[in-house]
Structure formats: structure tokens, C-alpha cells
Design an enzyme around this catalytic site. Sequence first.
Site, mmCIF file in Angstrom:
data_model
loop_
_atom_site.group_PDB
_atom_site.id
_atom_site.type_symbol
_atom_site.label_atom_id
_atom_site.label_comp_id
_atom_site.label_asym_id
_atom_site.label_seq_id
_atom_site.Cartn_x
_atom_site.Cartn_y
_atom_site.Cartn_z
ATOM 1 N N PRO A 11 0.863 -1.124 -0.053
ATOM 2 C CA PRO A 11 -0.057 0.018 0.094
ATOM 3 C C PRO A 11 0.707 1.338 0.096
ATOM 4 C CG PRO A 11 -0.495 -1.158 2.135
ATOM 5 C CD PRO A 11 0.498 -2.083 1.082
ATOM 6 N N ASN A 12 0.238 2.399 -0.878
ATOM 7 C CA ASN A 12 0.776 3.781 -0.896
ATOM 8 C C ASN A 12 2.111 3.654 -1.797
ATOM 9 O OD1 ASN A 12 -1.192 4.813 0.783
ATOM 10 N ND2 ASN A 12 0.020 3.844 2.191
ATOM 11 N N ARG A 19 5.796 11.927 -2.435
ATOM 12 C CA ARG A 19 5.781 12.303 -1.215
ATOM 13 C C ARG A 19 7.084 11.872 -0.332
ATOM 14 N NH1 ARG A 19 0.648 12.028 1.138
ATOM 15 N NH2 ARG A 19 1.612 13.084 3.024
ATOM 16 N N TYR A 24 11.951 8.549 1.287
ATOM 17 C CA TYR A 24 11.774 7.429 0.289
ATOM 18 C C TYR A 24 12.434 7.704 -1.150
ATOM 19 C CZ TYR A 24 8.470 5.999 3.771
ATOM 20 O OH TYR A 24 7.739 5.380 5.051
ATOM 21 N N ASN A 74 8.112 -5.486 -0.976
ATOM 22 C CA ASN A 74 8.207 -4.589 0.083
ATOM 23 C C ASN A 74 6.484 -4.412 0.418
ATOM 24 O OD1 ASN A 74 7.683 -2.225 1.585
ATOM 25 N ND2 ASN A 74 9.087 -1.199 0.238
ATOM 26 N N ALA A 77 3.123 -1.067 5.020
ATOM 27 C CA ALA A 77 2.572 -1.072 6.360
ATOM 28 C C ALA A 77 1.959 -2.471 6.724
ATOM 29 C CB ALA A 77 1.495 -0.165 6.724
ATOM 30 N N ASP A 87 0.998 -16.051 6.424
ATOM 31 C CA ASP A 87 0.550 -17.179 5.821
ATOM 32 C C ASP A 87 0.859 -17.609 4.542
ATOM 33 O OD1 ASP A 87 -0.322 -17.682 8.590
ATOM 34 O OD2 ASP A 87 -2.271 -17.483 8.111
ATOM 35 N N GLU A 98 12.380 -9.448 1.720
ATOM 36 C CA GLU A 98 11.574 -8.374 2.144
ATOM 37 C C GLU A 98 12.503 -7.141 2.208
ATOM 38 O OE1 GLU A 98 9.788 -8.808 6.199
ATOM 39 O OE2 GLU A 98 9.368 -6.679 6.111
ATOM 40 N N HIS A 100 12.633 -2.847 2.586
ATOM 41 C CA HIS A 100 12.058 -1.550 2.937
ATOM 42 C C HIS A 100 12.836 -0.578 2.461
ATOM 43 C CE1 HIS A 100 8.878 -3.349 5.250
ATOM 44 N NE2 HIS A 100 9.657 -4.138 5.648
ATOM 45 N N ILE A 101 12.547 0.567 2.063
ATOM 46 C CA ILE A 101 13.425 1.691 1.263
ATOM 47 C C ILE A 101 13.882 2.230 2.541
ATOM 48 C CG2 ILE A 101 13.144 3.857 0.092
ATOM 49 C CD1 ILE A 101 10.538 2.716 -1.554
ATOM 50 N N SER A 102 13.225 2.901 3.494
ATOM 51 C CA SER A 102 13.629 3.182 4.643
ATOM 52 C C SER A 102 14.288 2.474 5.688
ATOM 53 C CB SER A 102 12.599 4.301 5.274
ATOM 54 O OG SER A 102 11.805 3.410 5.677
ATOM 55 N N ARG A 107 13.488 4.785 12.632
ATOM 56 C CA ARG A 107 12.315 5.649 12.454
ATOM 57 C C ARG A 107 11.742 6.163 13.655
ATOM 58 N NH1 ARG A 107 9.634 4.876 7.374
ATOM 59 N NH2 ARG A 107 8.157 6.126 8.055
ATOM 60 N N ARG A 112 7.348 1.018 13.902
ATOM 61 C CA ARG A 112 7.813 0.626 12.569
ATOM 62 C C ARG A 112 8.759 -0.234 12.493
ATOM 63 N NH1 ARG A 112 5.189 3.515 8.555
ATOM 64 N NH2 ARG A 112 4.378 5.613 9.328
HETATM 65 O O1 CA2 Z 1 10.516 1.942 3.951
HETATM 66 C C1 CA2 Z 1 9.671 1.482 3.346
HETATM 67 O O2 CA2 Z 1 9.901 0.879 2.326
HETATM 68 C C2 CA2 Z 1 8.285 1.000 4.011
HETATM 69 O O3 CA2 Z 1 7.837 -0.233 3.667
HETATM 70 C C3 CA2 Z 1 7.357 2.042 3.405
HETATM 71 C C4 CA2 Z 1 5.993 1.988 3.890
HETATM 72 C C5 CA2 Z 1 5.730 2.381 5.490
HETATM 73 O O4 CA2 Z 1 4.737 2.060 5.971
HETATM 74 C C6 CA2 Z 1 7.008 1.197 6.199
HETATM 75 O O5 CA2 Z 1 7.010 1.706 7.530
HETATM 76 C C7 CA2 Z 1 8.154 1.019 5.502
HETATM 77 C C8 CA2 Z 1 4.857 2.826 3.078
HETATM 78 C C9 CA2 Z 1 5.031 4.286 3.449
HETATM 79 C C10 CA2 Z 1 4.068 5.313 2.829
HETATM 80 O O6 CA2 Z 1 3.863 5.266 1.665
HETATM 81 C C11 CA2 Z 1 4.711 6.205 0.917
HETATM 82 C C12 CA2 Z 1 4.676 6.114 -0.357
HETATM 83 C C13 CA2 Z 1 5.430 6.975 -1.233
HETATM 84 C C14 CA2 Z 1 5.810 8.112 -0.625
HETATM 85 C C15 CA2 Z 1 5.641 8.221 0.426
HETATM 86 C C16 CA2 Z 1 5.231 7.496 1.310
#
Ligand code: CA2
Length: 150
Positions: A11-12, A19, A24, A74, A77, A87, A98, A100-102, A107, A112
Site C-alpha cells: 500500500p501507498n 511524497r 523514500y 515490500n 505497512a 501465511d 523483504e 524496505h526503502i527506509s 524511524r 515501525r
Molecule cells: O521503507 C519502506 O519501504 C516502508 O515499507 C514504506 C511503507 C511504510 O509504512 C513502512 O513503515 C516502511 C509505506 C510508506 C508510505 O507510503 C509512501 C509512499 C510513497 C511516498 C511516501 C510514502
Amino acid sequence: MSRHVYLLNGPNLDLLGEREPELYGRSTLADVEAQCRAAAASFGLELECHQSNAEHDLVDWLHEARRAAGIVINPAAFCYHSVPILDALRLCEGPIIEVHISNIYRRDETWRSHSILAAACTAVITGCGIEGYRLAIEYLGRRIGSRSSP
Ligand code: CA2
């Protein structure tokens, strides 16, 4: 043996590059997928890329990927609570990375830092920016072996 690797984003992440660039970066998901496709091709692997904001889509793609050569995911959340995805990961036969970008351990929001999905994965790459995706593909490529390998 399968030469298919799945790249799944949760998601997102369809808004990547739009953003919070300080966390990111400025690359889009299309940039990430293009870089990963090129990296996969250099190992003779075919990459299937999918992103969804819906948990059930990710579960369905993991079912498709059950016998794939590998998975890079990835889960965003969903990594904090999704038992259905946990599962489904456990049903997959190939290595799972797995990403994660950050750096989820660095954090401000300490919740997180704990991915419940990591226990079902072969490895976790966190905090390398979008490079983490390519590193994951390269790891899988070396682990699976290129087509020309004996
Ligand atoms: O660091 C990552 O890749 C995360 O998986 C990104 C998720 C966050 O919930 C995880 O804690 C770490 C999603 C972040 C919110 O989505 C955005 C997408 C694009 C730009 C900014 C935020």
C-alpha cells in the site's frame, strides 16, 4: 525450473517519488520496476511486477508465486499486522527477500521497527533506498544461478 521472480509492492508505494522524498527518495515505482527488470534480465530471469493497496491482491499474487524462483516484496505497512500475508509467504517455496526503502529500525515511530513478516523471509534489506530492490534481485540472481551456469 522456474525463471520467474515476483516483485510485489504494498500500500501507498504507487505514490513513490511524490511524497516524503527525504525518507523514500524521488524515484517512482515505474523507475524501480524498470531497474529491477534490467537487473533480472542480466541473470536470465523474468520479472513479474505488481503493486496493490489491497491485502487480498498481495495474497493472490503470493499464491501465483508459490513455485516461482524467488520473490522480492515490500509489504509496506502490511508488514506490521498482516497474518494473511504471513501465511501466504509461508506457502511459497522459493527464497523471499523483504525490502524496505527506509531503515525501519531508525524511524521516529518505534512501532515501525518490527515486521511480523520477516520471520517468513529468507532475508531483509532495509534502509538502502530504492537500491535495496536491485540488491535483492541481484542476490536472487546469484542464488538461482544464470541460465548459462552448468
Ligand atoms: O521503507 C519502506 O519501504 C516502508 O515499507 C514504506 C511503507 C511504510 O509504512 C513502512 O513503515 C516502511 C509505506 C510508506 C508510505 O507510503 C509512501 C509512499 C510513497 C511516498 C511516501 C510514502
